[in-house]
Design a protein around this motif. Sequence first.
Motif, PDB file in Angstrom:
ATOM      1  N   ARG A 103       0.816  -1.226   0.000  1.00  0.00           N
ATOM      2  CA  ARG A 103       0.000   0.000   0.000  1.00  0.00           C
ATOM      3  C   ARG A 103       0.848   1.273   0.000  1.00  0.00           C
ATOM      4  O   ARG A 103       0.529   2.232  -0.678  1.00  0.00           O
ATOM      5  N   TYR A 104       1.907   1.283   0.805  1.00  0.00           N
ATOM      6  CA  TYR A 104       2.631   2.545   1.010  1.00  0.00           C
ATOM      7  C   TYR A 104       4.050   2.557   0.454  1.00  0.00           C
ATOM      8  O   TYR A 104       4.719   3.593   0.503  1.00  0.00           O
ATOM      9  N   GLY A 105       4.515   1.432  -0.047  1.00  0.00           N
ATOM     10  CA  GLY A 105       5.887   1.373  -0.531  1.00  0.00           C
ATOM     11  C   GLY A 105       6.095   2.175  -1.799  1.00  0.00           C
ATOM     12  O   GLY A 105       5.189   2.314  -2.629  1.00  0.00           O
ATOM     13  N   THR A 106       7.318   2.704  -1.945  1.00  0.00           N
ATOM     14  CA  THR A 106       7.668   3.324  -3.222  1.00  0.00           C
ATOM     15  C   THR A 106       7.855   2.202  -4.240  1.00  0.00           C
ATOM     16  O   THR A 106       7.964   1.014  -3.868  1.00  0.00           O
TER      17      THR A 106
ATOM     18  N   ASN B  58       1.862   8.732  -1.748  1.00  0.00           N
ATOM     19  CA  ASN B  58       2.319   9.091  -0.404  1.00  0.00           C
ATOM     20  C   ASN B  58       2.330  10.607  -0.184  1.00  0.00           C
ATOM     21  O   ASN B  58       2.043  11.082   0.912  1.00  0.00           O
ATOM     22  N   ILE B  61      -0.992  11.742   0.903  1.00  0.00           N
ATOM     23  CA  ILE B  61      -1.497  11.211   2.173  1.00  0.00           C
ATOM     24  C   ILE B  61      -0.913  12.040   3.316  1.00  0.00           C
ATOM     25  O   ILE B  61       0.009  11.643   4.012  1.00  0.00           O
TER      26      ILE B  61
END
Lengths: 390, 87
Positions: A103-106, B58, B61
């Motif tokens: 979900r949040y990884g580059t 990101n 967010i």
Amino acid sequence: MLANYLQRQAMSKNWLEEVKQFTDNYLRPLSADIEENGSVPENIIQGLATMGMLAVTFPREYGGLELDPLTYGYITEEIGKACCATRSLLTVHSSLVGESIVRYGTVSQKSYWLPLMANGTVIAAFALSEPGVGSDAAGIQTTYRKRSGGYLISGRKKWITFGTRADLFLVMATGSEGITAFLVEKNSPGLNVTPMKGMMAGRAAAMAELEFTEVAVADQQVLGKTGNGFRYIVNTALDHGRYSVAWGGLAIAQEALEAMVSYARKRKQFGKALYEYQLIQGLIGDAVAQVHAARSLCIHAGTCRKENHPDMTGATQIAKYFASVTAVKVAADAVQVHGANGCNSIYPVERLFREAKVLEIIEGSSQIQQVQLSELALSRYYRNGYYVNE
Amino acid sequence: MEVRENIRAFIGQHLIVFNDDVSFTDEDNIFELGFVNSLFAMKLLNYVEHTFDIVLENEDIDINNFSSVNNIERLIAGKLSSTAGNE
């Protein structure tokens, strides 16, 4: 239960069959030895990796099977029925850490870590809890300090499942930019991993304490945005973890039910089989109703997650809460039916009883779930005008 | 339903203050007011992505982008317009 049956048939059946063969032929026969030896054997971990079970929901482009949450649930149940410690590997490696990276990884974090996690080269663990911090996760004391090109992490983590086996930790630390998540490799200088002894359950789950002494990490090891560690990453990880634990609870309850009835049909006292006694039938009747209810809640949560339904987090909390309570109740009753035999490792219910209790504590205790579920109900089921103001 | 009303309804369904007189404006910071629990930020992120069919990176967010109805609406409008511009 026809709906459940049809739903089960509709899923990718071969995966489940393959897992069932693996658990029946290899994992379940070893489960007592796994606990006795205090670790999940490497060939079991590699077997799971070869079948794709360490990356059931990961995208295909990163080496995963890209199966849906329901299929993940059925697989987790099958593995959890056979061996709770092995199930907990899936929970921490795939759900808590893997899903967070997905979900949040580059792109570079996903491209590097996920294939290695999928093929079992890297085992990952989630490092949130601390000696003084459990439910109050936002109160962690492990700190990070910014320096040129990265950060220095200091502090202690405790109760880290698969901590002594993990190659990679997803670590939460607090600092000037708020709680932040870091991907930290086991061999980082300043990181000391100590096995934990004396566990009531999870004896084969490689529990560890971690001590960080100015462990240097690069900017590229931050997962997500700095400051988003608790609000987004911890909550996302635990949401996935709760879903996995819900199926883990169902697994224990189902296994305990099967043990309970199998024993009750064979064991004789006062000249009759145990199942012929109405008080035993009462225990079995309660157990089967609770197991079916837990299964329905797990399937509902999985269906919500498959559809990205806005209720998926709440449905997952309900399933986790109910399934873990059910696991404790059914496992305890299974021990009761077994009598003295249930208090000895000659029968698996002794282990199921101990393993079940932990599920009421991890990924948000039952009491935390109750508080948040009551908030959900107070909002959703409130009827304005119902109260008669006398 | 309008985007704004949709967002307000979602927030309204997740309030953890249960006084009938409680209300919030489109400018109010719902997190600072203590109107939502610790899970809400994640739920709101999922809701915004899946309801409006946008992908938030990101950089997007950031709690400030989600702190009020106006900010959420602004975030969604920005993502939708950049998506449309790319087509």
